[in-house]
Scaffold this active site. Structure first.
Site, PDB file in Angstrom:
ATOM      1  N   ASP A 153      12.999 -16.895   2.265  1.00  0.00           N
ATOM      2  CA  ASP A 153      12.538 -16.171   1.086  1.00  0.00           C
ATOM      3  C   ASP A 153      12.777 -14.661   1.194  1.00  0.00           C
ATOM      4  OD1 ASP A 153      11.427 -16.085  -1.458  1.00  0.00           O
ATOM      5  OD2 ASP A 153       9.397 -15.790  -0.717  1.00  0.00           O
ATOM      6  N   CYS A 207       8.489 -36.102 -12.841  1.00  0.00           N
ATOM      7  CA  CYS A 207       7.381 -35.553 -13.632  1.00  0.00           C
ATOM      8  C   CYS A 207       7.034 -36.432 -14.834  1.00  0.00           C
ATOM      9  CB  CYS A 207       7.722 -34.144 -14.118  1.00  0.00           C
ATOM     10  SG  CYS A 207       7.662 -32.886 -12.822  1.00  0.00           S
ATOM     11  N   CYS A 210       4.119 -36.060 -17.892  1.00  0.00           N
ATOM     12  CA  CYS A 210       2.954 -35.291 -17.447  1.00  0.00           C
ATOM     13  C   CYS A 210       3.085 -33.818 -17.815  1.00  0.00           C
ATOM     14  CB  CYS A 210       2.793 -35.436 -15.931  1.00  0.00           C
ATOM     15  SG  CYS A 210       1.405 -34.508 -15.240  1.00  0.00           S
ATOM     16  N   CYS A 213       0.383 -29.452 -15.119  1.00  0.00           N
ATOM     17  CA  CYS A 213       0.605 -28.095 -14.619  1.00  0.00           C
ATOM     18  C   CYS A 213       0.710 -27.095 -15.769  1.00  0.00           C
ATOM     19  CB  CYS A 213       1.840 -28.042 -13.729  1.00  0.00           C
ATOM     20  SG  CYS A 213       3.396 -28.498 -14.539  1.00  0.00           S
ATOM     21  N   CYS A 233       2.322 -14.572 -15.689  1.00  0.00           N
ATOM     22  CA  CYS A 233       1.791 -15.353 -14.569  1.00  0.00           C
ATOM     23  C   CYS A 233       0.816 -14.515 -13.740  1.00  0.00           C
ATOM     24  CB  CYS A 233       2.953 -15.829 -13.697  1.00  0.00           C
ATOM     25  SG  CYS A 233       2.437 -16.700 -12.201  1.00  0.00           S
ATOM     26  N   CYS A 260      -2.388 -17.343  -7.939  1.00  0.00           N
ATOM     27  CA  CYS A 260      -3.064 -18.354  -8.756  1.00  0.00           C
ATOM     28  C   CYS A 260      -2.516 -19.718  -8.367  1.00  0.00           C
ATOM     29  CB  CYS A 260      -2.811 -18.084 -10.242  1.00  0.00           C
ATOM     30  SG  CYS A 260      -3.546 -19.305 -11.357  1.00  0.00           S
ATOM     31  N   CYS A 263      -1.616 -24.193 -11.486  1.00  0.00           N
ATOM     32  CA  CYS A 263      -0.555 -25.138 -11.846  1.00  0.00           C
ATOM     33  C   CYS A 263      -0.175 -26.021 -10.663  1.00  0.00           C
ATOM     34  CB  CYS A 263       0.663 -24.403 -12.394  1.00  0.00           C
ATOM     35  SG  CYS A 263       1.518 -23.332 -11.214  1.00  0.00           S
ATOM     36  N   CYS A 267      -1.145 -30.648 -10.124  1.00  0.00           N
ATOM     37  CA  CYS A 267      -0.083 -31.651 -10.010  1.00  0.00           C
ATOM     38  C   CYS A 267      -0.616 -32.977  -9.469  1.00  0.00           C
ATOM     39  CB  CYS A 267       1.005 -31.116  -9.084  1.00  0.00           C
ATOM     40  SG  CYS A 267       2.373 -32.276  -8.845  1.00  0.00           S
TER      41      CYS A 267
END
Length: 392
Positions: A153, A207, A210, A213, A233, A260, A263, A267
């Site tokens: 990252d 997914c 659904c 999230c 966000c 946060c 989301c 899941c």
């Protein structure tokens, strides 16, 4: 080690012990990765799918990356691993499970305490994972003599599309990686190598219909499934945003002071996840649900001491206190008004402005107007004056 300034480890070797038996090497590599503490491993070609590239380009073109200018710089290096390193032939993607041992949303009902994102409650994952990645990379070099580069990252690497291509998981509607075995709780790292390794089959999207999230987001940061407007966000607002929190999002922040998890925690695939097993990534007790008044009392030295080895340290004490004061204003606890009052005299205008807003939420109108009159007589900063004047 070459490439250190870019967050890259460039390792070289000379022995060729296993490169001519790629399947055996791949199996041995996976076993070594698990031994080092990785929970998921997959291999793929150094190619980003056209759909992922198009989505990234739309994200940048629409300005949804906000002030994260590094995302828009040199897009070719981000969308084509071979532009980043022309010699790469295979990408080894690795995941570390950091699943929490409790529902991270439970603290949201404790309004006088702070909600800190799961990933930031322990040591900085960049440091922990990079150490293990380097160890694995050295093992690979010793076995094959191939060249490698390690990323966590910190460079122009699209980890999530590569992890999807390597079969580790898929990018869910919240744009984060989802794994059938670990839900939404995987840290990712990558090893680029000159070796030609057998690739894994990509993971498909599970997914379905659904929307958990998407519907859980407090600030409606998802304009559509698989699309994030980072400017809305809370993770972006509390971490990347350097200025005051925009007024339209302050109430929605609640007591979330760093990141946060809503989301991710929503899941349904998380039901298959176990708590992470990397001890250094485990939550520190002091960061599970710290009291807002104690956090607001931190000076710079105390802030640095509390968040040693923590990613939170990178945003600095002033932005951190800005977030804490928004949470104090949202607490509904009149007893916290003196805490905000004290910080109206802070040397930093970002802190003073957030303190003024917090007082405006905790004091009645008359008391606040009297306090604002005193503050406005001496306040030199226009942004702070605007906070006092907003409710007058």
């Amino acid at each position: 080690m070459a490439g250190r300034r870019a967050g890259v480890a460039d390792l070289r070797g000379s022995r060729l012990l296993s490169a001519n038996a790629p399947d055996a090497l791949k199996a041995a590599l996976a076993a070594e990765a698990l031994k080092l503490g990785f929970d998921a491993v997959g291999m793929t070609a150094p190619v980003i799918g056209s759909e992922r590239i198009a989505a990234f380009e739309r994200f940048i073109a629409s300005g949804q990356h906000g002030d994260m200018d590094w995302l828009a710089r040199e897009p070719a290096r981000r969308t084509d691993p071979r532009t980043l390193w022309s010699e790469v032939r295979s990408v080894i993607m690795l995941g570390v499970n950091y699943g929490p041992d409790e529902d991270p949303r439970a603290v949201l009902d404790q309004r006088s305490r702070a909600a800190i994102s799961v990933y930031a409650r322990g040591d900085d994952y960049h440091d922990v994972i990079k150490k293990n990645l380097k160890t694995l990379a050295r093992w690979l070099v010793a076995q094959t003599g191939g060249d490698v580069k390690v990323f966590v990252d910190t460079a122009a690497v699209m980890e999530k599309p590569l992890a999807e291509a390597a079969g580790i998981g898929w990018q869910g509607k919240h744009t984060n990686l989802v794994s059938r075995g670990f839900g939404s709780w995987l840290f990712l790292g990558a090893i680029y190598t000159t070796l030609e390794l057998p690739v894994d089959a990509p993971e498909r999207d599970h997914c379905g219909s659904c929307r958990a999230c998407l519907d859980s987001c407090p600030t409606a940061a998802f304009p559509a499934p698989y699309s994030l407007d980072a400017r809305r966000c809370i993770s972006y607002l509390t971490i990347e945003n350097k200025g005051p929190i925009p007024r339209e999002f302050r109430k929605a922040m609640g007591n979330r002071i760093y990141g946060c998890d809503d989301c991710l925690a929503a899941c349904p695939w998380n039901k298959f996840a176990q708590a992470g097993r990397e001890a250094k990534l485990a939550a520190r007790d002091a960061l599970r649900a710290p009291a807002l008044d104690e956090l607001a009392a931190l000076d710079d030295a105390a802030f640095r001491a509390l968040f040693t080895k923590s990613p939170i340290k990178r945003i600095g004490r002033d932005r951190f206190l800005r977030n804490v004061l928004i949470a104090i204003g949202n607490s509904g606890e009149a007893g916290l008004a003196p805490v905000a009052e004290r910080l109206t005299a802070d040397p930093n205008p970002l802190v003073r402005g957030a303190a003024a807003w917090a007082l405006g939420q905790l004091l009645d109108v008359i008391a606040f107007m009297r306090r604002a009159e005193v503050a406005l007589a001496t306040e030199p900063d226009d942004s702070v004056r605007a906070e006092w004047e907003a409710r007058c």
